[in-house]
Design an enzyme around this catalytic site. Structure first.
Site, short mmCIF file in Angstrom:
data_model
loop_
_atom_site.label_atom_id
_atom_site.label_comp_id
_atom_site.label_asym_id
_atom_site.label_seq_id
_atom_site.Cartn_x
_atom_site.Cartn_y
_atom_site.Cartn_z
N CYS A 1 24.32 18.47 22.41
CA CYS A 1 24.13 18.50 20.95
C CYS A 1 25.16 17.62 20.26
CB CYS A 1 24.25 19.94 20.45
SG CYS A 1 24.36 20.04 18.67
N CYS B 1 27.70 19.76 18.07
CA CYS B 1 28.66 20.70 18.65
C CYS B 1 30.04 20.03 18.73
CB CYS B 1 28.20 21.12 20.04
SG CYS B 1 27.00 22.49 20.02
N HIS C 1 26.51 26.63 18.00
CA HIS C 1 25.19 26.01 18.10
C HIS C 1 24.05 26.99 17.83
CE1 HIS C 1 22.55 22.82 19.67
NE2 HIS C 1 21.90 23.75 20.33
N ASN D 1 16.60 21.23 6.56
CA ASN D 1 15.34 21.39 7.29
C ASN D 1 15.62 22.34 8.42
OD1 ASN D 1 13.98 19.38 5.77
ND2 ASN D 1 14.87 17.80 7.08
N SER E 1 15.79 18.13 13.67
CA SER E 1 15.95 17.46 14.95
C SER E 1 16.74 18.30 15.94
CB SER E 1 16.65 16.12 14.72
OG SER E 1 17.88 16.33 14.06
N HIS F 1 21.14 23.34 15.92
CA HIS F 1 22.52 23.57 15.43
C HIS F 1 22.50 23.71 13.90
CE1 HIS F 1 26.90 23.10 16.44
NE2 HIS F 1 26.90 23.20 15.12
N HIS G 1 22.79 23.11 10.39
CA HIS G 1 23.22 21.94 9.63
C HIS G 1 22.25 21.63 8.51
CE1 HIS G 1 20.09 20.15 12.12
NE2 HIS G 1 20.06 19.13 11.29
N GLN H 1 21.62 18.45 5.14
CA GLN H 1 21.85 17.07 4.80
C GLN H 1 22.14 16.94 3.31
OE1 GLN H 1 19.30 13.95 6.31
NE2 GLN H 1 18.19 15.42 7.57
P1 H2U Z 1 17.59 17.06 10.42
O1 H2U Z 1 18.31 17.77 9.29
O2 H2U Z 1 16.18 16.74 10.04
O3 H2U Z 1 17.71 17.81 11.71
O4 H2U Z 1 18.35 15.69 10.64
C1 H2U Z 1 19.67 15.56 11.09
C2 H2U Z 1 20.19 14.19 10.81
O5 H2U Z 1 21.22 13.89 11.73
C3 H2U Z 1 19.16 13.09 10.92
O6 H2U Z 1 18.96 12.55 9.63
C4 H2U Z 1 21.27 12.49 11.91
C5 H2U Z 1 19.82 12.07 11.87
O7 H2U Z 1 19.70 10.77 11.34
N1 H2U Z 1 21.97 12.17 13.17
C6 H2U Z 1 23.22 11.55 13.10
O8 H2U Z 1 23.69 11.22 12.01
N2 H2U Z 1 23.91 11.29 14.27
C7 H2U Z 1 23.45 11.59 15.51
O9 H2U Z 1 24.13 11.36 16.50
C8 H2U Z 1 22.09 12.16 15.67
C9 H2U Z 1 21.35 12.54 14.41
ZN ZN Z 2 25.26 22.19 18.71
#
Ligand code: H2U
Ligand code: ZN
Length: 344
Positions: free
Chosen positions: A51, A54, A116, A156, A164, A167, A169, A171
């Protein structure tokens, strides 16, 4: 409400967006032979070596996520917007038909907790409090930048909603222009304030507290309702009791109460179908465009897609896409379900 509005097809007005939603309460018994989703819930470990969120792991761009202990913010490695694009506008033959403007912005990823396997639903209010503080600090910092007019905080949750990674999180996208949804809300709240001299959402909350039937959960600072005009089956609107515009207007107590009510609501969602409830949620705060916004009341929308079980979701297709949004279960019965599971 009279039974007519709970039994017969009708339209409801969304005064915040300025649009109608079709309600079809008689349709809830219809058979379903369409798509179902995989209901199996994977066991999530406390730490996942793969992840990128993490503590101590490496992200896509090669940077190492530090060993953070509560929250952690970093620039989105695949940012949709960038702070440093050259400014330009386009309007071919000044016809207003082929228009474009460049858009500057900042996208960040916000980790809610190092563990996580946690979510807002399983984090305690005391663990969510630093998340509220982080939202507040981020909005203040980005809102102070002259090129930024709006800060959209969102989460999301669940792969069904495009998250994605499990974990915990969210945005944050800070943009040079006010995006469509808050722009529609700005127009509606401004028009109401000019006509009535009071904020739209505060008057709306007063009515909801009088009627009670769409109230889901409340504490001293906040009230959650299934809005009268809800589109998604278990859509909710989180409103402050006081007409505050943004995080910076909240008292220490209101921030704590916000953490508490976020926990109660998300934990309740998980009990509706005994499954981790997917959703998109986000805060609509007053624009940070340098103007006063007495019309604006900050609020959060929760848009969960599930309709009848962990696997049967609502789709926004057909008439919803081409005509108006439409819903089957009434907001009143969705509120009753949510009230029941939150009280459990
Ligand atoms: P979600 O909130 O839809 O899961 O998106 C997480 C964001 O994390 C996604 O916009 C970013 C992706 O671009 N990301 C990073 O900034 N670094 C990473 O190593 C993987 C994902
Ligand atoms: Zn994690």
């Amino acid at each position: 409400m009279e039974s007519l509005w709970l039994e017969s097809p009708h339209r409801r007005w969304n005064p915040l967006k300025g649009e109608w939603v079709v309600v079809s309460p008689h349709r809830t018994q219809r058979p379903w032979q369409g798509q179902t989703e995989d209901a199996s819930v994977p066991v999530i470990p406390e730490y996942d070596p793969k992840c990128y969120l993490c503590p101590g792991n490496t992200r896509a761009n090669g940077e190492v996520t530090p060993k953070y202990e509560s929250t952690f913010v970093f620039p989105n490695d695949f940012a949709a917007l960038k702070p440093d694009v050259q400014e330009a506008t386009l309007d071919v033959e000044q016809a207003g038909l082929l228009r474009a403007t460049t858009e500057r912005g900042i996208c960040r990823v916000l980790c809610f907790h190092p563990r996580h396997d946690l979510t807002l639903a399983t984090m305690t209010p005391a663990q969510i409090a630093p998340v509220v503080e982080m939202w507040s600090e981020q909005v203040a910092e980005l809102g102070a930048r002259p090129e930024i007019q709006y800060v959209q905080v969102f989460e999301n949750r669940g792969s069904m909603m495009g998250a994605s990674n499990p974990h915990p999180h969210g945005q944050l996208w800070a943009t040079e222009h006010i995006p469509n949804e808050p722009l529609a809300e700005l127009k509606a709240q401004r028009a109401y304030f000019e006509a009535q001299g009071k904020p739209l959402l505060n008057d709306y909350l007063t009515l909801e507290l009088k009627q009670k039937e769409r109230v889901v959960v409340e504490n001293d600072g906040w009230v959650v309702v299934v809005p009268f005009w809800a589109v998604w089956p278990f859509e909710t609107l989180l409103l402050p009791r006081r007409a505050v515009g943004s995080f910076s207007d909240l008292t220490v107590a209101e921030k704590e109460q916000l953490a508490e009510i976020l926990h109660l609501l998300t934990a309740g969602y998980n009990r509706v179908f005994d499954t981790p409830f997917p959703y998109s949620m986000g805060f609509h705060i007053a624009p940070v465009d340098g103007e006063e916004h007495p019309e604006w009341v900050m609020h959060a929308h929760f848009y969960p897609p599930l309709l009848r079980s962990a696997t049967v979701r609502k789709f926004m297709v057909g008439f919803e896409l081409l005509g108006s949004p439409q819903r089957d279960i009434t907001p009143e019965s969705a509120a009753e379900t949510l009230r029941r599971v939150i009280a459990r």
